[in-house]
Design a protein around this motif. Structure first.
Motif, PDB file in Angstrom:
ATOM      1  N   ALA A  68       4.144 -15.196   1.164  1.00  0.00           N
ATOM      2  CA  ALA A  68       3.800 -16.771   1.520  1.00  0.00           C
ATOM      3  C   ALA A  68       5.078 -17.600   1.011  1.00  0.00           C
ATOM      4  O   ALA A  68       5.472 -18.504   1.797  1.00  0.00           O
ATOM      5  CB  ALA A  68       2.638 -17.346   1.494  1.00  0.00           C
ATOM      6  N   ALA A  69       5.524 -17.101  -0.035  1.00  0.00           N
ATOM      7  CA  ALA A  69       6.520 -18.019  -0.809  1.00  0.00           C
ATOM      8  C   ALA A  69       7.974 -17.601  -0.414  1.00  0.00           C
ATOM      9  O   ALA A  69       8.859 -17.813  -1.029  1.00  0.00           O
ATOM     10  CB  ALA A  69       6.158 -18.061  -2.283  1.00  0.00           C
ATOM     11  N   LYS A  70       8.007 -16.720   0.374  1.00  0.00           N
ATOM     12  CA  LYS A  70       9.313 -15.922   0.913  1.00  0.00           C
ATOM     13  C   LYS A  70       9.781 -15.242  -0.097  1.00  0.00           C
ATOM     14  O   LYS A  70      11.109 -15.116  -0.097  1.00  0.00           O
ATOM     15  CB  LYS A  70      10.230 -17.170   1.553  1.00  0.00           C
ATOM     16  N   ASN A  71       9.131 -14.557  -1.029  1.00  0.00           N
ATOM     17  CA  ASN A  71       9.626 -13.631  -2.031  1.00  0.00           C
ATOM     18  C   ASN A  71       9.636 -12.259  -1.484  1.00  0.00           C
ATOM     19  O   ASN A  71       8.611 -11.773  -1.341  1.00  0.00           O
ATOM     20  CB  ASN A  71       8.635 -13.995  -3.413  1.00  0.00           C
ATOM     21  N   GLY A  72      10.816 -11.941  -1.348  1.00  0.00           N
ATOM     22  CA  GLY A  72      10.945 -10.571  -0.735  1.00  0.00           C
ATOM     23  C   GLY A  72      11.116  -9.627  -1.817  1.00  0.00           C
ATOM     24  O   GLY A  72      11.588  -8.235  -1.364  1.00  0.00           O
ATOM     25  N   VAL A  73      10.706  -9.642  -3.150  1.00  0.00           N
ATOM     26  CA  VAL A  73      10.654  -8.592  -3.986  1.00  0.00           C
ATOM     27  C   VAL A  73       9.879  -7.225  -3.654  1.00  0.00           C
ATOM     28  O   VAL A  73       8.690  -7.562  -3.004  1.00  0.00           O
ATOM     29  CB  VAL A  73      10.298  -9.072  -5.354  1.00  0.00           C
ATOM     30  N   PRO A  74      10.652  -6.104  -3.721  1.00  0.00           N
ATOM     31  CA  PRO A  74       9.883  -4.802  -3.525  1.00  0.00           C
ATOM     32  C   PRO A  74       8.669  -4.770  -4.259  1.00  0.00           C
ATOM     33  O   PRO A  74       8.728  -5.046  -5.263  1.00  0.00           O
ATOM     34  CB  PRO A  74      10.669  -3.517  -3.573  1.00  0.00           C
ATOM     35  N   VAL A  75       7.391  -4.595  -3.433  1.00  0.00           N
ATOM     36  CA  VAL A  75       6.407  -4.310  -4.202  1.00  0.00           C
ATOM     37  C   VAL A  75       5.679  -2.737  -3.831  1.00  0.00           C
ATOM     38  O   VAL A  75       5.690  -2.356  -2.613  1.00  0.00           O
ATOM     39  CB  VAL A  75       5.240  -5.368  -3.514  1.00  0.00           C
ATOM     40  N   LEU A  76       5.206  -2.038  -4.790  1.00  0.00           N
ATOM     41  CA  LEU A  76       4.538  -0.675  -4.855  1.00  0.00           C
ATOM     42  C   LEU A  76       3.377  -1.075  -5.234  1.00  0.00           C
ATOM     43  O   LEU A  76       2.861  -1.126  -6.299  1.00  0.00           O
ATOM     44  CB  LEU A  76       5.361   0.172  -5.587  1.00  0.00           C
ATOM     45  N   VAL A  77       2.226  -0.692  -4.273  1.00  0.00           N
ATOM     46  CA  VAL A  77       0.779  -0.878  -4.757  1.00  0.00           C
ATOM     47  C   VAL A  77       0.205   0.257  -5.308  1.00  0.00           C
ATOM     48  O   VAL A  77       0.335   1.521  -4.708  1.00  0.00           O
ATOM     49  CB  VAL A  77       0.125  -1.411  -3.483  1.00  0.00           C
ATOM     50  N   GLY A  94       2.338  -6.996   3.112  1.00  0.00           N
ATOM     51  CA  GLY A  94       3.579  -7.070   2.675  1.00  0.00           C
ATOM     52  C   GLY A  94       4.206  -6.158   1.729  1.00  0.00           C
ATOM     53  O   GLY A  94       5.275  -6.062   1.164  1.00  0.00           O
ATOM     54  N   ALA A  95       3.354  -5.088   1.490  1.00  0.00           N
ATOM     55  CA  ALA A  95       3.621  -3.937   0.465  1.00  0.00           C
ATOM     56  C   ALA A  95       4.785  -3.003   0.957  1.00  0.00           C
ATOM     57  O   ALA A  95       4.728  -2.993   2.316  1.00  0.00           O
ATOM     58  CB  ALA A  95       2.556  -3.253   0.016  1.00  0.00           C
ATOM     59  N   ASP A  96       5.560  -2.860   0.103  1.00  0.00           N
ATOM     60  CA  ASP A  96       6.644  -1.479   0.730  1.00  0.00           C
ATOM     61  C   ASP A  96       6.290  -0.097   0.540  1.00  0.00           C
ATOM     62  O   ASP A  96       6.856   0.616   1.450  1.00  0.00           O
ATOM     63  CB  ASP A  96       7.983  -2.127  -0.237  1.00  0.00           C
ATOM     64  N   ASP A  97       5.436   0.040  -0.371  1.00  0.00           N
ATOM     65  CA  ASP A  97       4.894   1.251  -0.469  1.00  0.00           C
ATOM     66  C   ASP A  97       3.558   1.408  -1.398  1.00  0.00           C
ATOM     67  O   ASP A  97       3.258   0.442  -2.109  1.00  0.00           O
ATOM     68  CB  ASP A  97       5.762   2.181  -1.139  1.00  0.00           C
ATOM     69  N   TYR A  98       2.686   2.548  -1.308  1.00  0.00           N
ATOM     70  CA  TYR A  98       1.690   2.541  -2.109  1.00  0.00           C
ATOM     71  C   TYR A  98       1.524   4.013  -2.498  1.00  0.00           C
ATOM     72  O   TYR A  98       2.299   4.824  -2.274  1.00  0.00           O
ATOM     73  CB  TYR A  98       0.617   2.330  -1.270  1.00  0.00           C
ATOM     74  N   LEU A  99       0.923   3.980  -3.687  1.00  0.00           N
ATOM     75  CA  LEU A  99       0.540   5.144  -4.426  1.00  0.00           C
ATOM     76  C   LEU A  99      -0.944   5.349  -4.777  1.00  0.00           C
ATOM     77  O   LEU A  99      -1.533   4.371  -5.397  1.00  0.00           O
ATOM     78  CB  LEU A  99       1.646   5.464  -5.544  1.00  0.00           C
ATOM     79  N   GLU A 109       8.246   6.683 -10.267  1.00  0.00           N
ATOM     80  CA  GLU A 109       9.753   6.623 -10.303  1.00  0.00           C
ATOM     81  C   GLU A 109      10.456   6.504  -9.244  1.00  0.00           C
ATOM     82  O   GLU A 109      11.397   5.955  -8.782  1.00  0.00           O
ATOM     83  CB  GLU A 109      10.316   7.070 -11.494  1.00  0.00           C
ATOM     84  N   ALA A 110      10.217   7.694  -8.332  1.00  0.00           N
ATOM     85  CA  ALA A 110      11.271   8.275  -7.389  1.00  0.00           C
ATOM     86  C   ALA A 110      10.830   7.180  -6.034  1.00  0.00           C
ATOM     87  O   ALA A 110      11.767   6.458  -5.538  1.00  0.00           O
ATOM     88  CB  ALA A 110      10.635   9.656  -6.921  1.00  0.00           C
ATOM     89  N   ARG A 111       9.634   6.766  -6.057  1.00  0.00           N
ATOM     90  CA  ARG A 111       9.261   5.738  -4.949  1.00  0.00           C
ATOM     91  C   ARG A 111       9.971   4.576  -5.476  1.00  0.00           C
ATOM     92  O   ARG A 111      10.266   3.778  -4.375  1.00  0.00           O
ATOM     93  CB  ARG A 111       7.901   5.762  -4.590  1.00  0.00           C
ATOM     94  N   THR A 116      13.457  -0.120  -3.828  1.00  0.00           N
ATOM     95  CA  THR A 116      14.548  -0.744  -4.378  1.00  0.00           C
ATOM     96  C   THR A 116      16.058  -0.471  -3.614  1.00  0.00           C
ATOM     97  O   THR A 116      16.613  -1.355  -3.320  1.00  0.00           O
ATOM     98  CB  THR A 116      14.685  -0.640  -5.852  1.00  0.00           C
ATOM     99  N   ARG A 117      16.418   0.605  -3.374  1.00  0.00           N
ATOM    100  CA  ARG A 117      17.649   1.217  -2.681  1.00  0.00           C
ATOM    101  C   ARG A 117      17.592   0.404  -1.147  1.00  0.00           C
ATOM    102  O   ARG A 117      18.659  -0.309  -0.717  1.00  0.00           O
ATOM    103  CB  ARG A 117      17.759   2.778  -2.655  1.00  0.00           C
ATOM    104  N   ARG A 118      16.616   0.640  -0.784  1.00  0.00           N
ATOM    105  CA  ARG A 118      16.325   0.074   0.847  1.00  0.00           C
ATOM    106  C   ARG A 118      16.411  -1.368   0.765  1.00  0.00           C
ATOM    107  O   ARG A 118      16.953  -2.040   1.584  1.00  0.00           O
ATOM    108  CB  ARG A 118      15.073   0.349   1.318  1.00  0.00           C
ATOM    109  N   GLN A 119      15.892  -2.237  -0.316  1.00  0.00           N
ATOM    110  CA  GLN A 119      16.114  -3.471  -0.409  1.00  0.00           C
ATOM    111  C   GLN A 119      17.445  -4.145  -0.602  1.00  0.00           C
ATOM    112  O   GLN A 119      17.928  -5.147  -0.042  1.00  0.00           O
ATOM    113  CB  GLN A 119      15.138  -3.973  -1.776  1.00  0.00           C
ATOM    114  N   HIS A 120      18.517  -3.028  -1.168  1.00  0.00           N
ATOM    115  CA  HIS A 120      19.928  -3.500  -1.119  1.00  0.00           C
ATOM    116  C   HIS A 120      20.510  -2.857   0.068  1.00  0.00           C
ATOM    117  O   HIS A 120      21.825  -2.945  -0.009  1.00  0.00           O
ATOM    118  CB  HIS A 120      20.349  -3.140  -2.643  1.00  0.00           C
TER     119      HIS A 120
END
Length: 227
Positions: A68-77, A94-99, A109-111, A116-120
């Motif tokens: 909601a704050a437009k924070n696009g930091v990658p989040v792994l749930v 808005g999660a980028d992945d989950y485990l 670590e691999a996920r 983070t690579r995709r983020q950049h």
């Protein structure tokens, strides 16, 4: 990377922190939603590892606040829930992945590296900048195919620049990537590591510029002299 770990289970949190710290990453730990919001409001992170079940509510609340704050930091749930609906909710919020718990730290670590690579904008483990090649998975660096040995913090610094080409990075931001919020080294440590990195990458096409009063900027050289 600079990582915010939001996890209230002590042994799980300690294992995650120990693993990523050994890899040279700067990590901060939040055990509650309140702490997570506090940390997220101080400085930017490269990754959030987020548990769903927290003492003061669902981690998905924090995730929704970030987006909601437009924070696009990658989040792994991280979740102990196996239902498909729970995974769908996390991704929809808005999660980028989950485990799913329990998990292998190597997979975590691999996920983390992948999202983070995709983020950049880099889908591959190997990213090139002219004659400089950086393998984020193997944590190796080469210039003109000759391997360059970097310390953990030098690699973290290079990883930060490679993911932010042409962007001006302030010294405070680089310091937080190297040491987190609890680091005891002074800000001059950033200058020391940048000087070392410049020496080791002296023949590389990547140039790290000092912008007085602003910070540092990494750019690909366009005027490399002929061999």
């Amino acid at each position: 990377m600079r990582i915010l770990v939001v996890e209230d289970t002590e042994d799980v949190a300690e294992a995650i922190l120990a693993h990523f710290t050994r890899q040279g990453h700067a990590c901060d730990l939040a055990a509650t939603l309140e702490d997570a919001s506090h940390y997220a409001g101080i400085d930017p992170y490269d990754l959030v590892i987020l548990d769903i079940n927290l003492p003061d509510g669902s981690g998905l609340v924090f995730l929704k606040q970030l987006r909601a704050a437009k924070n696009g930091v990658p989040v792994l749930v991280l979740t102990a829930r196996m239902q498909v609906e729970d995974k769908i909710d996390a991704l929809d919020f808005g999660a980028d992945d989950y485990l799913v718990k329990p998990f292998d730290l190597r997979e975590l670590e691999a996920r983390a590296r992948a999202i983070t690579r995709r983020q950049h904008g880099a889908s591959e483990a190997v990213v090139n900048a002219g004659n400089l090649s950086c393998n984020f998975a193997a944590r190796t660096v080469s210039v003109d195919m000759a391997e360059v040995e970097l310390t953990r913090r030098e690699f973290i610094l290079l990883e930060t620049f490679m993911g932010n080409l042409n962007r001006v990075l302030q010294k405070d931001e680089l310091y937080s990537r190297l040491y987190g919020l609890t680091g005891e080294a002074g800000l001059n440590a950033v200058e020391v590591y940048i000087a070392r990195l410049r020496r080791k990458l002296g023949n590389a096409d990547l140039e790290i510029r000092t912008l007085r009063g602003l910070g540092y900027q990494a750019m690909i050289k366009t005027d490399r002299p002929p061999a």
